[in-house]
Structure formats: C-alpha cells, structure tokens
Motif scaffolding. Structure first.
Motif, PDB file in Angstrom:
ATOM      1  N   SER A 108       0.825  -1.218   0.000  1.00 54.94           N
ATOM      2  CA  SER A 108       0.000   0.000   0.000  1.00 54.94           C
ATOM      3  C   SER A 108       0.848   1.251   0.000  1.00 54.94           C
ATOM      4  N   GLY A 109       2.095   1.132   0.459  1.00 51.81           N
ATOM      5  CA  GLY A 109       2.968   2.301   0.477  1.00 51.81           C
ATOM      6  C   GLY A 109       3.547   2.636  -0.872  1.00 51.81           C
ATOM      7  N   GLU A 110       3.463   1.697  -1.855  1.00 48.84           N
ATOM      8  CA  GLU A 110       4.039   1.971  -3.171  1.00 48.84           C
ATOM      9  C   GLU A 110       3.311   3.097  -3.873  1.00 48.84           C
ATOM     10  N   GLY A 111       1.974   3.091  -3.764  1.00 49.03           N
ATOM     11  CA  GLY A 111       1.202   4.133  -4.432  1.00 49.03           C
ATOM     12  C   GLY A 111       1.433   5.508  -3.837  1.00 49.03           C
ATOM     13  N   THR A 112       1.483   5.596  -2.493  1.00 48.98           N
ATOM     14  CA  THR A 112       1.673   6.894  -1.855  1.00 48.98           C
ATOM     15  C   THR A 112       3.048   7.446  -2.143  1.00 48.98           C
ATOM     16  N   GLU A 113       4.046   6.556  -2.220  1.00 49.66           N
ATOM     17  CA  GLU A 113       5.392   7.035  -2.524  1.00 49.66           C
ATOM     18  C   GLU A 113       5.467   7.589  -3.938  1.00 49.66           C
ATOM     19  N   SER A 114       4.731   6.930  -4.866  1.00 42.90           N
ATOM     20  CA  SER A 114       4.796   7.395  -6.243  1.00 42.90           C
ATOM     21  C   SER A 114       4.040   8.698  -6.428  1.00 42.90           C
ATOM     22  N   ARG A 115       3.051   8.984  -5.512  1.00 38.29           N
ATOM     23  CA  ARG A 115       2.280  10.212  -5.650  1.00 38.29           C
ATOM     24  C   ARG A 115       2.920  11.397  -4.946  1.00 38.29           C
ATOM     25  N   SER A 116       3.978  11.168  -4.197  1.00 38.34           N
ATOM     26  CA  SER A 116       4.590  12.275  -3.466  1.00 38.34           C
ATOM     27  C   SER A 116       5.174  13.269  -4.465  1.00 38.34           C
ATOM     28  N   PRO A 117       4.964  14.582  -4.245  1.00 35.91           N
ATOM     29  CA  PRO A 117       5.360  15.578  -5.243  1.00 35.91           C
ATOM     30  C   PRO A 117       6.846  15.590  -5.539  1.00 35.91           C
ATOM     31  N   SER A 118       7.668  15.610  -4.524  1.00 35.96           N
ATOM     32  CA  SER A 118       9.116  15.601  -4.747  1.00 35.96           C
ATOM     33  C   SER A 118       9.804  15.275  -3.433  1.00 35.96           C
ATOM     34  N   PRO A 119      11.039  14.780  -3.495  1.00 34.46           N
ATOM     35  CA  PRO A 119      11.761  14.468  -2.253  1.00 34.46           C
ATOM     36  C   PRO A 119      11.973  15.686  -1.366  1.00 34.46           C
ATOM     37  N   LEU A 120      12.047  16.873  -1.976  1.00 35.50           N
ATOM     38  CA  LEU A 120      12.303  18.072  -1.174  1.00 35.50           C
ATOM     39  C   LEU A 120      11.104  18.421  -0.301  1.00 35.50           C
ATOM     40  N   GLN A 121       9.884  18.051  -0.768  1.00 40.03           N
ATOM     41  CA  GLN A 121       8.676  18.385  -0.013  1.00 40.03           C
ATOM     42  C   GLN A 121       8.284  17.303   0.977  1.00 40.03           C
ATOM     43  N   ALA A 122       9.063  16.260   1.069  1.00 43.01           N
ATOM     44  CA  ALA A 122       8.731  15.167   1.978  1.00 43.01           C
ATOM     45  C   ALA A 122       8.877  15.629   3.421  1.00 43.01           C
ATOM     46  N   SER A 123       7.805  15.555   4.163  1.00 47.07           N
ATOM     47  CA  SER A 123       7.807  15.998   5.552  1.00 47.07           C
ATOM     48  C   SER A 123       8.226  14.857   6.463  1.00 47.07           C
ATOM     49  N   GLU A 124       8.320  15.177   7.734  1.00 46.19           N
ATOM     50  CA  GLU A 124       8.675  14.152   8.723  1.00 46.19           C
ATOM     51  C   GLU A 124       7.628  13.054   8.750  1.00 46.19           C
ATOM     52  N   LYS A 125       6.379  13.442   8.532  1.00 45.94           N
ATOM     53  CA  LYS A 125       5.293  12.466   8.553  1.00 45.94           C
ATOM     54  C   LYS A 125       5.458  11.457   7.410  1.00 45.94           C
ATOM     55  N   GLU A 126       5.824  11.948   6.220  1.00 48.91           N
ATOM     56  CA  GLU A 126       5.990  11.057   5.088  1.00 48.91           C
ATOM     57  C   GLU A 126       7.217  10.170   5.249  1.00 48.91           C
ATOM     58  N   ARG A 127       8.227  10.709   5.892  1.00 46.15           N
ATOM     59  CA  ARG A 127       9.421   9.898   6.084  1.00 46.15           C
ATOM     60  C   ARG A 127       9.138   8.733   7.034  1.00 46.15           C
ATOM     61  N   GLU A 128       8.203   8.912   7.949  1.00 45.60           N
ATOM     62  CA  GLU A 128       7.812   7.841   8.865  1.00 45.60           C
ATOM     63  C   GLU A 128       6.538   7.157   8.364  1.00 45.60           C
ATOM     64  N   SER A 129       6.516   6.837   7.080  1.00 44.99           N
ATOM     65  CA  SER A 129       5.340   6.208   6.486  1.00 44.99           C
ATOM     66  C   SER A 129       5.256   4.748   6.911  1.00 44.99           C
ATOM     67  N   PRO A 130       4.056   4.181   6.836  1.00 43.63           N
ATOM     68  CA  PRO A 130       3.918   2.760   7.180  1.00 43.63           C
ATOM     69  C   PRO A 130       4.798   1.855   6.308  1.00 43.63           C
ATOM     70  N   ALA A 131       4.988   2.215   5.043  1.00 43.55           N
ATOM     71  CA  ALA A 131       5.788   1.367   4.154  1.00 43.55           C
ATOM     72  C   ALA A 131       7.238   1.286   4.624  1.00 43.55           C
ATOM     73  N   GLU A 132       7.804   2.431   4.990  1.00 40.59           N
ATOM     74  CA  GLU A 132       9.190   2.433   5.452  1.00 40.59           C
ATOM     75  C   GLU A 132       9.335   1.691   6.774  1.00 40.59           C
ATOM     76  N   LEU A 133       8.384   1.936   7.692  1.00 42.60           N
ATOM     77  CA  LEU A 133       8.413   1.224   8.960  1.00 42.60           C
ATOM     78  C   LEU A 133       8.257  -0.281   8.732  1.00 42.60           C
ATOM     79  N   THR A 134       7.374  -0.635   7.806  1.00 40.98           N
ATOM     80  CA  THR A 134       7.167  -2.047   7.488  1.00 40.98           C
ATOM     81  C   THR A 134       8.436  -2.686   6.955  1.00 40.98           C
ATOM     82  N   GLU A 135       9.119  -1.979   6.057  1.00 39.65           N
ATOM     83  CA  GLU A 135      10.337  -2.541   5.476  1.00 39.65           C
ATOM     84  C   GLU A 135      11.394  -2.778   6.549  1.00 39.65           C
TER      85      GLU A 135
END
Length: 816
Positions: A206-233
């Motif tokens: 489920s985290g693959e879709g949200t990662e692909s929709r993120s506007p750019s790495p520069l706009q990634a907030s702390e919340k996005e960095r602690e996404s369920p997909a990353e925690l899951t991995e």
C-alpha cells in the motif's frame, strides 16, 4: 463519620495508598512525580509486592476504561511503564502478567487512542531484557490483534495510518520479545508467520502508491518519512535478519502465498522488491534456501499462466544476481534442470496451445507471453551461471548440451506432442541458454573446460540447414574462444589498414592451447568452411565467421595454426570461384569479402612485409575494379553486388603460390602452404542428413581407400560407381514389387478359393513338413560311431554301441 473514614483509609495497605497517591484530582495535571518516586522506591524495596501493585493498577485501569476516564487510563499506563523500566528482579514475571492484561484491555477498546497507547506500552516492554524467562506467557492474542490493526480501514486517513503503524510496531515488538527466547512461544510457527508476514506485505504494497504520488523528495515531511511502508520494510528486514537456517522456509512461504493470492507475480515489480528485501536481509549462507523455494514454487505453478511463471522466473533472476558466488547450494544442476524443464514445457504449451491435454481449451495460450517467459528463463540461466566458478560452469555447459536433441547423436527429448517443430524450438532455446552460460566464460585450460563430449555435439550443429541454429553455434564458439575481450573489435567485417589502432590483447599461445588446437583445429576449420558454403547464410553468419577466424588467430595461434588459417582463407576464395556449388551471387561476394578481410588481418599479425604487400595490392585492385568483392560494399544494408559474377582471375585474386613464396622466406612451412586445404569429411555429414545416399557411400569408400594400407590390392569388383548404385536401387525396387505381388496372391487365394482346395493345400504342406522333421530327428537321435566298433542286434542288424570315454582304446600317438 469523618474520623471513621480517616481511620479506614489509614488501615488500607500501603501499596494501595502509594498507588492512589500518584493519581491527581485533575487528570490533566498528569502523573504526580513525587509520589511516583515513592511508589518506585517501595517496589524496589519490596519486590514481592510488585504483583499486588500490578493487580491493583489493573483493577483501577479497568474501572477507568469502563467509566471513560481516559486521562486516568493514560496515567496508569505511564506508571506501569516506569515500574517496568525500573524493576528487573525475579518477581517481575507476575507483574508482567498484570501489565499484559492491561495492554490487552486497551487493545480491545474501540478507541484508536487507547489502542495506540496500549501498543506503545507493549513496545517499551518488548525492549526490556528480562532476567528470568517465562514458561507460561502467551502472545497469540497480540499477534492476532496487531495483525488486525495493520489492516485497519478506519475512515479518517490520518488515524488509519497511525493505527497501522501501531500494528507494525506491535508486531516488531512481539518478534523482538520472542525470537531469542527458546522458552517463549515459537514465533516462527506457521500459525504466527501466516499472520505477521501478510500484514507486513499489505502495508509494504500500500505504500508503493503513496510514494509514487509524493510531489518531490524536497517536499517530503517528517510524517511522510515515517510512512507505514518504510516502517514495514524495517520491521520485515529485522524479522528476516533474525531468522535461522530452519526458519527461512516458514518466513518465505507466506510471501509466496500472498503473491499468489493477490496476483502480484504478474506485475513483477512488487514481487521483485519483496525478494530483494529477503535476499539482502537474510544471512548470505542461507540464500540457496530461498532460491530452492522459488524453484519449488515454479514447479507448483507449472500450469499457471505464462505471466505468473515469468514473474517467478524474473524474481529468480534478481535473487540469483544478489546471491553470492557458490550460494546456489549443493544442488547446482538441479537448478538448471528445473529451469530447462520449464523451458521445454513452455515450448510445448506454445505449440500445442493448451496447458492441459485432458481438458483442451480450458485456458488460452498467448504465444507472445510464452516467448517472454522463454526469454526470462534463458536470462535467469545466464544469471545463475555467472555466480558459479569456472569448473561448475563447465559442468553446466555439459549438462545443457546433454539435453539438446541432436539427430543421430543424442536421442530427441520425449515430447508431449509438439513433434519435430518442438525439437527444433527446444534446440534453439537450449542453445540460447548455452550462449548465456558461455557469455564471459574464461578459462586458462580450454582442453579440460571444453572436452569432446561438449565440442563434438556443438560443432555438429554447424552442419544443420537451420540458419538460426548455425548462428547460435558460431556465437557460442566465439564466446568460448574470446578470453581477452577482443570480440567487440571484430563485430563488423572491414578492411583495416593498420590493426594497431584496435589495441588487440594477444598472449603467447600456452602449451594447453597448443594441445587443444592439435586435437580440435581440423574440426574448427572444417566447420568454418562448411558454414561458409551454406546458401542460407546471411550477413550475421559471415560476421561471426570472421570473428571466429580472428579470435583463433588472437587466442590459439602458433605457426602451424597460422599456416592452416591462411590455407582455409584461400580455400574459401576457391569455394567462391567454384561453379559446382551453385552458390548465389551474394554468398559468393560475401565469401570473397570475408576472405579478403581475414587475409588483411592475418598478414598484419604475421608481420611479413611481402605478405602484407601482396594482400594490399589485391585489395587495392578490387577497390578499383571490383568493390563488390570487399566487405564495405557487401556487408551493408543494401549490398552493392552485380546480378551475375563473372569469372575472376589475375590480380583480383590472392595467389597461393605467391603467398607460399613470401611466407617460405620467413621460415613458414612451404610444403603445407602449397597444399590446398580440403575439409575432412566425417560421420557428422551423415548425421546432419544433408548429404545424398550416393555422396555418403562414396565418401565412405574414399575414406576407406585413403586409410587402408592394402588399397592397391583391392579387386575391381569392390569398386562402387554410379551405375552400380543405380542398378542396386533398381534391382531392390524390382524385388520388393515381386514380394508384394506374391503376398497379394496368397491373400487372395485364401479369401476366394474353395474350402476343399485350401484344406488339401495345407494337408500337403503338413505332410511335407512332417517328412522333413522325421529326417531331422533321425539324424539327431542316431548315436555316434564308437571306437570299439559295432555290435549285432538280436534281429541280425548291426547297431552302434556307445562306449564310455574311460573304456576307449586310444593309439599311443594320441596320448600325451
């Protein structure tokens, strides 16, 4: 009454008073820290009271949850956390039971905040290393509940994310708490893995879709960095990193089942990502276990769609690339056997159009999907081979060659009904696999790496009419001989005025290479010659032939080999001039161009000025008068060749006498150079099924007469001519016709003749048979003559009497 109440309060147990004092009147004020310190000191001083403290805290928390006093619930959990962190004594087990009971109460609540609160407390508890093990503690509920939280479908997306992350953290905590404690419940049991692994994969996917929709790495907030997909991995990697040899299978099996159930093989990207995580997380010495499981899963899906099988093969390809050298395990050939079996199945599916012969039409076969699968299998075979050392790669090459159906040498593989076309396709596929295995193959001793059992069947394919198969054989040979990466410099045929610009890597021919050429050189020359005269040869064939000649000159050439190669090049020129072969104009021009390009190369390698000058003069003359005899006009997209090729002579041709003269002055063997090259014919010509009967027999006679020391004593009756063959064939046809007519008459007689006539005929035959049998019996039953003479019977007849050997009288001369 006030005094009485105060008296009763004073009589309450001290631990209850200390617990009550940590709760303020207003829950928003938080935990009373001073009183909490007193409670902690008391618990440390009297550890036997810990279980009572825990039970009382649990009682208060249950009451507060029921009354929805969530502020006090948070205070109670904070107190429990501090007590857990502070107390590491032998009595903590009973306290933990109360703690887990309270966590369970929170996880069962409907409020997301309480579930998250309980999870956080459990994670803190999971990080504590207990001094004493517990024999009776169970985590089944927590595995189930945390897995359920990982699949949360709460309406608010932010809260849903928090719940899922809490579930992932909880599963991580359960793993940490149980994985290293042999007395705990075995977390690697299938009943637990079947819940944990799919929950992690669900969040990873489920985290693959949200990662692909993120506007750019520069706009990634702390919340996005602690996404369920990353925690899951991270959690998934930790789980796999803790797995031992015996637990790998239980951890990987749910992954395979999840990918099956959700049709995730066909996309390939997620399946590849999962197994990349697995291969990088587990210990390297366990890599072959994962590969073996994937191979077993491929077998289990042998009748699945081509896209599913192709997805599994692609995952195998990635896994093999990650696996360290030699980690395929002890069953190396079994890996290739499985892949080759599925290659064969794919060919049969493509030709028959059905996965199941009993229920034909149950599934529709798509040829392009099967072709994609076949290419994926071939790439995977090459990827596996690249992880193997040289000696194992040689074994794999022999193994694959043993699977190739070769007419007359290896029996064709048992086909499921695909017929000759299936054998032809499997030949192509297996040779493509072999080409992948030989890519980058480098060995110091070619004699041992390429034995007769490999080279002989490989070279036999150069005699087949199929142009694709011949091209594959040439590519394999070129790949095997190229050990210094010179091949890219000879990928195209051209006249190079100065080969020093190529910066060729040439080593002195070793003793092993000399032995290899002494054993196999004539076979190589012969196949180069025969491939050149094939009418179906096109530009890629001639380019590979040029590469093969050039690489032999680079890698395996001594003085004798150089002389033979020059003879072969001159023989190719004679082949192009010959009118008996009936070659097309393009082929004749291509052979002339091939010969000129190679003689230009070999003349510069020999560094004999007169030789180089002669070759240069011929090439210059061709450039002026007959450019269609040079590669620049032949091996292009639109060849510039005439409609007919007139007879060539004089300065347009390389002269064998001239070359012999100039090379003889430099110490080369002039007698060998002056002898035109003639290919040696062997049994392979008959096996290729491309020679006529007359040619084959005449070749046999020629070989026999050449090799027999008594050829001058042969009688004229043994000579076989065309007339003899013609008469033999005509006579044999006449005999067959007579035999057929006789059988027809016999059948007709028994069908139409009267019964009396048939009975009389059979009776006469039976009487004649009986008389013959009587004669035979009389001969066999009659006793042999005896040395003692004959005796007379009572009826006056003489009768032979058999005498034992020990009673016989032998003359003295017969006795030793």
């Amino acid at each position: 009454m006030t005094g009485v109440c105060g008296c009763c309060g004073a009589l309450r147990p001290r631990y209850k008073r200390l617990v009550d004092n940590i709760f303020p009147e207003d829950p928003e004020d938080g935990l009373v820290k001073a009183n909490m310190e007193k409670l902690t000191f008391y618990a440390l001083s009297a550890p036997e009271k810990l279980d009572r403290i825990g039970a009382y805290l649990s009682e208060r928390l249950s009451r507060d949850v029921a009354r929805h006093r969530y502020g006090y619930v948070c205070i109670a959990m904070e107190a429990l956390d501090q007590l857990l962190m502070a107390c590491h004594c032998q009595s903590i087990n009973l306290f933990v039971e109360s703690f887990l009971k309270m966590v369970r109460k929170l996880l069962e609540a409907d409020k997301p905040n309480l579930q998250i609160l309980g999870t956080n407390s459990f994670v803190k508890f999971a990080n504590i290393e207990e001094d004493t093990p517990s024999y009776h503690r169970s985590y089944d509920f927590f595995v189930s509940r945390f897995s359920e939280m990982c699949h949360s479908n709460y309406e608010d997306p932010d809260i849903r994310t928090k719940i899922r992350m809490a579930g992932i953290k909880g599963l991580q905590g359960v793993v940490r708490k149980t994985v290293n404690d042999e007395l705990q419940a075995n977390i690697w049991d299938p009943q637990h893995m079947d819940k944990i692994v799919p929950s992690l994969l669900f969040n990873l996917q489920s985290g693959e879709g949200t990662e692909s929709r993120s506007p750019s790495p520069l706009q990634a907030s702390e919340k996005e960095r602690e996404s369920p997909a990353e925690l899951t991995e991270r959690c998934f990697r930790e789980l796999l990193g803790r797995s031992a040899y015996g637990n790998i299978k239980n951890a990987v099996t749910p992954v395979l089942m999840h990918l099956d159930n959700h049709s995730l093989w066909e996309g390939k990207t997620f399946a590849v990502r999962c197994f990349k995580i697995i291969m990088y997380s587990i210990q390297s010495q366990h890599s072959h276990l994962v590969i073996q499981q994937l191979l077993g899963h491929l077998d289990a899906n042998s009748k699945s769609s081509a896209t599913v099988r192709a997805g599994i093969v692609e995952v195998l390809l990635e896994a093999a690339a990650i696996a360290a050298s030699g980690s395929v395990g002890p069953t190396v050939l079994e890996v290739f056997n499985t892949l080759l079996r599925h290659l064969r199945l794919s060919v049969d599916y493509e030709l028959t159009g059905s996965y199941d012969r009993i229920n034909i039409g149950t599934k529709i076969i798509k040829e392009h999907e099967e072709r994609q699968l076949q290419e994926a299998v071939i790439r995977t075979i090459g990827s596996f081979a690249n992880t193997l050392p040289t000696y194992q790669r040689s074994e794999v090459m022999l193994f694959i060659m043993g699977k190739v159906p070769i007419p007359g040498m290896h029996p064709t593989l048992p086909s499921t009904g695909s017929g000759p076309e299936g054998n032809r396709m499997i030949q192509v596929m297996l040779l493509k696999s072999l080409r992948q295995v030989t890519c980058g193959f480098q060995t110091t001793n070619m004699l041992t790496a390429l034995p007769n059992s490999f080279l002989d069947p490989l070279l036999s394919f150069a005699l087949l009419e199929d142009a694709e198969i011949r091209l594959l054989v040439l590519e394999i040979l070129v790949s095997l001989i190229d050990r210094h990466d010179n091949l890219p410099k000879f990928s195209t045929i051209s006249i190079i005025s100065d080969i020093s610009v190529l910066k060729l890597k040439v080593d002195k021919c070793s003793r092993q290479d000399n032995l290899f050429m002494k054993k196999h050189a004539q076979h190589l020359y012969r196949h180069i010659y025969l491939c050149s005269k094939e009418q179906s040869s096109v530009q890629p064939h001639f380019e590979k032939l040029y590469s093969l000649l050039a690489l032999i000159s680079m890698e395996l050439a001594n003085e004798e080999v150089v002389v033979d190669l020059i003879r072969v090049a001159l023989a190719l020129q004679d082949l192009a001039l010959s009118s008996e072969e009936m070659l097309p104009v393009y082929n004749r021009c291509a052979i002339h161009a091939l010969s000129s390009a190679y003689l230009n190369l070999i003349s510069q390698l020999t560094t004999v000025p007169a030789f180089c000058q002669h070759v240069h003069e011929v090439i210059e003359m061709r450039q002026k008068e007959s450019p269609y005899l040079l590669p620049e006009d032949v091996f292009i997209e639109n060849p510039k060749i005439p409609k007919t090729l007139e007879k060539l002579e004089g300065e347009l041709l390389f002269q064998q006498a001239k070359i012999t003269e100039v090379l003889g002055g430099s110490g080369y063997n002039t007698e060998r150079l002056a002898t035109p090259y003639v290919p040696q014919f062997t049994d392979e010509d008959r096996l290729s099924k491309r020679k006529s009967i007359g040619e084959t027999i005449s070749l046999q006679v020629e070989v026999e007469s050449r090799n027999s020391p008594e050829k001058e004593e042969r009688t004229p009756a043994e000579e076989i001519t065309f007339e003899t063959l013609k008469n033999t064939i005509v006579d044999s046809v006449g005999v067959e016709e007579q035999e057929k007519e006789r059988r027809r008459q016999v059948v007709e007689k028994f069908q139409k003749a009267p019964f009396e006539e048939i009975a009389a005929h059979c009776g006469a035959r039976a009487t004649m048979l009986q008389s013959k049998l009587n004669q035979i019996f009389e001969i066999t039953i009659r006793p042999p003559p005896s040395p003692s003479g004959t005796i007379t019977s009572g009826y006056g007849q003489t009768q032979s009497r058999s005498v034992p050997v020990y009673e016989m009288k032998f003359p003295d001369l017969c006795v030793y």
